[in-house]
Design a protein around this motif. Structure first.
Motif, PDB file in Angstrom:
ATOM      1  N   VAL A 156       0.836  -1.202   0.000  1.00 17.96           N
ATOM      2  CA  VAL A 156       0.000   0.000   0.000  1.00 17.96           C
ATOM      3  C   VAL A 156       0.870   1.252   0.000  1.00 17.96           C
ATOM      4  O   VAL A 156       0.661   2.186  -0.786  1.00 17.96           O
ATOM      5  CB  VAL A 156      -0.940  -0.002   1.223  1.00 17.96           C
ATOM      6  CG1 VAL A 156      -1.756   1.289   1.281  1.00 17.96           C
ATOM      7  CG2 VAL A 156      -1.873  -1.205   1.185  1.00 17.96           C
ATOM      8  N   GLY A 157       1.868   1.279   0.885  1.00 16.35           N
ATOM      9  CA  GLY A 157       2.741   2.441   0.966  1.00 16.35           C
ATOM     10  C   GLY A 157       3.550   2.651  -0.302  1.00 16.35           C
ATOM     11  O   GLY A 157       3.798   3.794  -0.721  1.00 16.35           O
ATOM     12  N   PHE A 158       3.979   1.549  -0.932  1.00 18.42           N
ATOM     13  CA  PHE A 158       4.743   1.639  -2.174  1.00 18.42           C
ATOM     14  C   PHE A 158       3.910   2.309  -3.263  1.00 18.42           C
ATOM     15  O   PHE A 158       4.365   3.248  -3.920  1.00 18.42           O
ATOM     16  CB  PHE A 158       5.186   0.244  -2.615  1.00 18.42           C
ATOM     17  CG  PHE A 158       6.108   0.234  -3.803  1.00 18.42           C
ATOM     18  CD1 PHE A 158       7.477   0.098  -3.622  1.00 18.42           C
ATOM     19  CD2 PHE A 158       5.625   0.355  -5.094  1.00 18.42           C
ATOM     20  CE1 PHE A 158       8.342   0.096  -4.713  1.00 18.42           C
ATOM     21  CE2 PHE A 158       6.477   0.352  -6.192  1.00 18.42           C
ATOM     22  CZ  PHE A 158       7.843   0.218  -5.993  1.00 18.42           C
ATOM     23  N   LEU A 159       2.684   1.831  -3.464  1.00 21.59           N
ATOM     24  CA  LEU A 159       1.847   2.404  -4.521  1.00 21.59           C
ATOM     25  C   LEU A 159       1.471   3.850  -4.219  1.00 21.59           C
ATOM     26  O   LEU A 159       1.413   4.697  -5.121  1.00 21.59           O
ATOM     27  CB  LEU A 159       0.592   1.556  -4.706  1.00 21.59           C
ATOM     28  CG  LEU A 159       0.797   0.154  -5.290  1.00 21.59           C
ATOM     29  CD1 LEU A 159      -0.545  -0.505  -5.563  1.00 21.59           C
ATOM     30  CD2 LEU A 159       1.625   0.199  -6.570  1.00 21.59           C
ATOM     31  N   GLY A 160       1.213   4.150  -2.939  1.00 18.79           N
ATOM     32  CA  GLY A 160       0.893   5.526  -2.580  1.00 18.79           C
ATOM     33  C   GLY A 160       2.039   6.469  -2.889  1.00 18.79           C
ATOM     34  O   GLY A 160       1.841   7.558  -3.458  1.00 18.79           O
ATOM     35  N   GLY A 161       3.269   6.066  -2.520  1.00 22.40           N
ATOM     36  CA  GLY A 161       4.428   6.904  -2.809  1.00 22.40           C
ATOM     37  C   GLY A 161       4.714   7.005  -4.295  1.00 22.40           C
ATOM     38  O   GLY A 161       5.093   8.068  -4.797  1.00 22.40           O
ATOM     39  N   ALA A 162       4.535   5.906  -5.024  1.00 20.38           N
ATOM     40  CA  ALA A 162       4.814   5.902  -6.464  1.00 20.38           C
ATOM     41  C   ALA A 162       3.877   6.826  -7.218  1.00 20.38           C
ATOM     42  O   ALA A 162       4.284   7.476  -8.198  1.00 20.38           O
ATOM     43  CB  ALA A 162       4.699   4.470  -6.997  1.00 20.38           C
ATOM     44  N   ARG A 163       2.639   6.914  -6.775  1.00 21.81           N
ATOM     45  CA  ARG A 163       1.618   7.642  -7.545  1.00 21.81           C
ATOM     46  C   ARG A 163       1.383   9.076  -7.092  1.00 21.81           C
ATOM     47  O   ARG A 163       0.831   9.882  -7.841  1.00 21.81           O
ATOM     48  CB  ARG A 163       0.299   6.866  -7.486  1.00 21.81           C
ATOM     49  CG  ARG A 163       0.373   5.534  -8.216  1.00 21.81           C
ATOM     50  CD  ARG A 163      -0.817   4.651  -7.904  1.00 21.81           C
ATOM     51  NE  ARG A 163      -0.779   3.422  -8.704  1.00 21.81           N
ATOM     52  CZ  ARG A 163      -1.597   2.391  -8.530  1.00 21.81           C
ATOM     53  NH1 ARG A 163      -2.525   2.434  -7.573  1.00 21.81           N
ATOM     54  NH2 ARG A 163      -1.506   1.315  -9.305  1.00 21.81           N
ATOM     55  N   HIS A 164       1.763   9.411  -5.853  1.00 20.35           N
ATOM     56  CA  HIS A 164       1.348  10.713  -5.308  1.00 20.35           C
ATOM     57  C   HIS A 164       2.493  11.567  -4.792  1.00 20.35           C
ATOM     58  O   HIS A 164       2.241  12.675  -4.312  1.00 20.35           O
ATOM     59  CB  HIS A 164       0.336  10.500  -4.182  1.00 20.35           C
ATOM     60  CG  HIS A 164      -0.941   9.854  -4.628  1.00 20.35           C
ATOM     61  ND1 HIS A 164      -1.971  10.561  -5.201  1.00 20.35           N
ATOM     62  CD2 HIS A 164      -1.348   8.559  -4.598  1.00 20.35           C
ATOM     63  CE1 HIS A 164      -2.964   9.730  -5.509  1.00 20.35           C
ATOM     64  NE2 HIS A 164      -2.610   8.502  -5.150  1.00 20.35           N
ATOM     65  N   ALA A 165       3.745  11.092  -4.855  1.00 20.31           N
ATOM     66  CA  ALA A 165       4.848  11.863  -4.275  1.00 20.31           C
ATOM     67  C   ALA A 165       5.412  12.902  -5.233  1.00 20.31           C
ATOM     68  O   ALA A 165       6.210  13.750  -4.822  1.00 20.31           O
ATOM     69  CB  ALA A 165       5.964  10.920  -3.821  1.00 20.31           C
ATOM     70  N   GLY A 166       5.033  12.848  -6.525  1.00 22.11           N
ATOM     71  CA  GLY A 166       5.584  13.773  -7.485  1.00 22.11           C
ATOM     72  C   GLY A 166       7.028  13.479  -7.851  1.00 22.11           C
ATOM     73  O   GLY A 166       7.725  14.345  -8.389  1.00 22.11           O
ATOM     74  N   LEU A 167       7.495  12.283  -7.541  1.00 26.13           N
ATOM     75  CA  LEU A 167       8.859  11.856  -7.860  1.00 26.13           C
ATOM     76  C   LEU A 167       8.807  10.793  -8.955  1.00 26.13           C
ATOM     77  O   LEU A 167       7.729  10.414  -9.419  1.00 26.13           O
ATOM     78  CB  LEU A 167       9.534  11.278  -6.609  1.00 26.13           C
ATOM     79  CG  LEU A 167       9.632  12.192  -5.383  1.00 26.13           C
ATOM     80  CD1 LEU A 167      10.135  11.399  -4.180  1.00 26.13           C
ATOM     81  CD2 LEU A 167      10.537  13.376  -5.653  1.00 26.13           C
ATOM     82  N   ASP A 168      10.001  10.336  -9.377  1.00 30.28           N
ATOM     83  CA  ASP A 168      10.035   9.161 -10.240  1.00 30.28           C
ATOM     84  C   ASP A 168       9.241   8.045  -9.550  1.00 30.28           C
ATOM     85  O   ASP A 168       9.450   7.792  -8.349  1.00 30.28           O
ATOM     86  CB  ASP A 168      11.482   8.722 -10.449  1.00 30.28           C
ATOM     87  CG  ASP A 168      11.569   7.406 -11.205  1.00 30.28           C
ATOM     88  OD1 ASP A 168      11.408   7.417 -12.429  1.00 30.28           O
ATOM     89  OD2 ASP A 168      11.789   6.366 -10.521  1.00 30.28           O
ATOM     90  N   PRO A 169       8.316   7.375 -10.238  1.00 31.79           N
ATOM     91  CA  PRO A 169       7.452   6.394  -9.573  1.00 31.79           C
ATOM     92  C   PRO A 169       8.206   5.331  -8.778  1.00 31.79           C
ATOM     93  O   PRO A 169       7.789   4.979  -7.661  1.00 31.79           O
ATOM     94  CB  PRO A 169       6.669   5.770 -10.738  1.00 31.79           C
ATOM     95  CG  PRO A 169       6.628   6.852 -11.767  1.00 31.79           C
ATOM     96  CD  PRO A 169       7.948   7.563 -11.651  1.00 31.79           C
ATOM     97  N   MET A 170       9.312   4.828  -9.315  1.00 32.06           N
ATOM     98  CA  MET A 170      10.034   3.795  -8.594  1.00 32.06           C
ATOM     99  C   MET A 170      10.674   4.352  -7.331  1.00 32.06           C
ATOM    100  O   MET A 170      10.637   3.717  -6.263  1.00 32.06           O
ATOM    101  CB  MET A 170      11.088   3.154  -9.501  1.00 32.06           C
ATOM    102  CG  MET A 170      11.524   1.769  -9.048  1.00 32.06           C
ATOM    103  SD  MET A 170      10.141   0.578  -9.000  1.00 32.06           S
ATOM    104  CE  MET A 170       9.751   0.399 -10.746  1.00 32.06           C
ATOM    105  N   LEU A 171      11.261   5.549  -7.405  1.00 37.92           N
ATOM    106  CA  LEU A 171      11.853   6.178  -6.223  1.00 37.92           C
ATOM    107  C   LEU A 171      10.780   6.501  -5.193  1.00 37.92           C
ATOM    108  O   LEU A 171      10.951   6.230  -3.994  1.00 37.92           O
ATOM    109  CB  LEU A 171      12.594   7.452  -6.630  1.00 37.92           C
ATOM    110  CG  LEU A 171      13.173   8.283  -5.474  1.00 37.92           C
ATOM    111  CD1 LEU A 171      14.179   7.465  -4.675  1.00 37.92           C
ATOM    112  CD2 LEU A 171      13.794   9.571  -6.002  1.00 37.92           C
ATOM    113  N   GLY A 172       9.668   7.071  -5.650  1.00 33.47           N
ATOM    114  CA  GLY A 172       8.575   7.362  -4.727  1.00 33.47           C
ATOM    115  C   GLY A 172       8.041   6.111  -4.064  1.00 33.47           C
ATOM    116  O   GLY A 172       7.720   6.116  -2.869  1.00 33.47           O
ATOM    117  N   GLY A 173       7.964   5.024  -4.842  1.00 33.68           N
ATOM    118  CA  GLY A 173       7.495   3.766  -4.272  1.00 33.68           C
ATOM    119  C   GLY A 173       8.434   3.224  -3.213  1.00 33.68           C
ATOM    120  O   GLY A 173       7.997   2.767  -2.150  1.00 33.68           O
TER     121      GLY A 173
END
Length: 439
Positions: free
Chosen positions: A299-316
């Protein structure tokens, strides 16, 4: 109990346990019992049960906390840290890798078929958990009533999960509903361990209590304050940290109890993932070592990947790291702060009553989880109808997914009727899902 093992041997053994800890908390506790009590003989039966009883009173994954407790018992804080981290780390790495693969390849038909089969089979896994917990928890008509009220409250009145847990604990503690021997998990007749038999650092000390509490509250909440500093989209990490911190406090009854609330909040409030993706994450978590609560890393990985405004993999990856930290740091706090007072905790009758009522409420919450997952997996569209304070789900029966229903039914028959190995059932369901998608 044999002579205390060396620290290096403790590291090796808990590394092995972490790699082999499949099968949910029951299987993980059985594995630790076999290795620590029967094979290594580092603990005797009474001391092992003594540790398990305390961990069952705590929020959070009891198997993780049991590993931490035993490591702490053997080598103090450093032993508890090593045992707890090694118990969680292999599964955490695997689920993070699987989350990254899902993010990158989730739209590939073959992968979609695999996840389709897993999601259908997970319905049977949740149903099996509901049956097992019901048999253990619902020992009286009053406990059945608590479970029913909890189900109605969370399913139809949308009462938040923490409120339901708090109300159940208040009811059970007030009425002393618990039976301490039932909480003791077959430890009836065991005499409490004498203070002389315990290592020096396990003796209660208020000075140690306050210093440990301050240190671990700092480890828990100072990073949370730091995460609130960045502006804009990166505040998603602060939202994850605060949300999973709350989950760490109210996750009585294991991962299944809290997943319904996590799913509703992560999907409907935060928008971190879709309903069917929660099921996909649960299916992936069921196939990895370590505690099932590692599904929160997905859950945290997908949330960070989609909503952090960073590269999806880094955000995840950052989202996964934040989730791990704020989910498991509290486990160490509960053990290091509370374990020296475990004998006093075990003998508080109102606390046993509160736990018994919470466990009954958890049955109702898991029943809602089963219904919620079933509706989202088996029906193409799902609406709602408001009747005063009651919110009723309204599925579109014309969109019933017969393939998902067939896989779920076959998995339920295998798991509940024939007690088949869960990993084997999930593997077969994944193959069936890929075959159906390709055909």
């Amino acid at each position: 109990m044999q002579e205390k093992p060396s620290f290096s041997e403790t590291v090796r053994v808990f590394g092995k346990i972490g790699l082999l800890s499949f099968g949910g908390p029951a299987g993980q506790i059985a594995l630790m019992h076999r290795v620590l009590v029967e094979e290594k003989r580092w603990l005797d039966e009474a001391r092992f049960l003594h540790a398990l009883n305390y961990c069952m009173l705590l929020p959070g994954p009891e198997a993780t906390q049991l590993a931490t407790y035993v490591g702490w018992l053997l080598h103090g804080v450093r032993g508890g840290l090593v045992a707890g981290i090694l118990f969680v780390l292999p599964g955490a790495l695997v689920i993070t890798l699987l989350s990254a693969i899902y993010l990158a390849l989730g739209n590939v038909p073959l992968v979609q078929g695999l996840l389709f089969g897993l999601k259908a089979a997970v319905l049977a896994v949740v149903l099996e958990a509901l049956i097992k917990i019901s048999r253990r928890a619902l020992k009286s008509g009053l406990m059945v009533a608590v479970a029913v009220v909890a189900f109605v409250g969370i399913a139809f009145l949308k009462i938040p999960f923490p409120v339901i847990i708090a109300a159940a604990a208040l009811l059970g503690g007030t009425m002393h509903l618990g039976d301490r021997s039932s909480v003791a998990l077959a430890a009836k007749g065991e005499e409490p361990l004498s203070a002389d038999a315990m290592p020096e650092w396990t003796h209660p000390s208020w000075r140690r209590f306050w210093s440990t509490l301050i240190v671990w509250l700092g480890i828990w909440f100072l990073p949370l304050a730091v995460l609130y500093a960045p502006p804009g989209d990166m505040r998603v990490f602060a939202a994850e940290a605060w949300f999973f911190s709350k989950m760490a406090v109210v996750t009585f009854g294991g991962a299944y109890a809290v997943l319904s609330y996590v799913a509703q909040q992560a999907v409907e409030v935060y928008g971190w993932l879709k309903p069917d993706e929660m099921l996909a994450g649960l299916g992936l978590a069921e196939t990895t070592p370590g505690p099932l609560i590692l599904v929160l890393v997905f859950v945290g990985f997908l949330g960070g990947a989609r909503h952090a405004g960073l590269d999806p993999m880094l955000g995840g990856l950052l989202g996964a790291a934040v989730t791990l930290w704020f989910t498991f740091v509290p486990c160490f706090l509960w053990i290091f702060v509370g374990a020296p007072f475990v004998e006093k905790v075990r003998n508080v009758s109102w606390l046993a009553g509160a736990l018994a009522a919470v466990t009954a409420a958890v049955v109702g919450v898991i029943a809602n989880l089963a219904v919620w997952f079933s509706l989202h997996v088996l029906f193409g569209q799902l609406g709602e109808r408001q009747l005063g304070p009651i919110v009723l789900p309204v599925p579109d029966f014309s969109g019933f997914d017969w393939a998902a229903g067939a896989i779920a039914a076959a998995a339920a028959i295998a798991l509940i009727g024939f007690r088949a190995n869960m990993i084997a059932v999930l593997f077969a369901a994944a193959l069936a899902g890929m075959f159906w998608t390709l055909v």
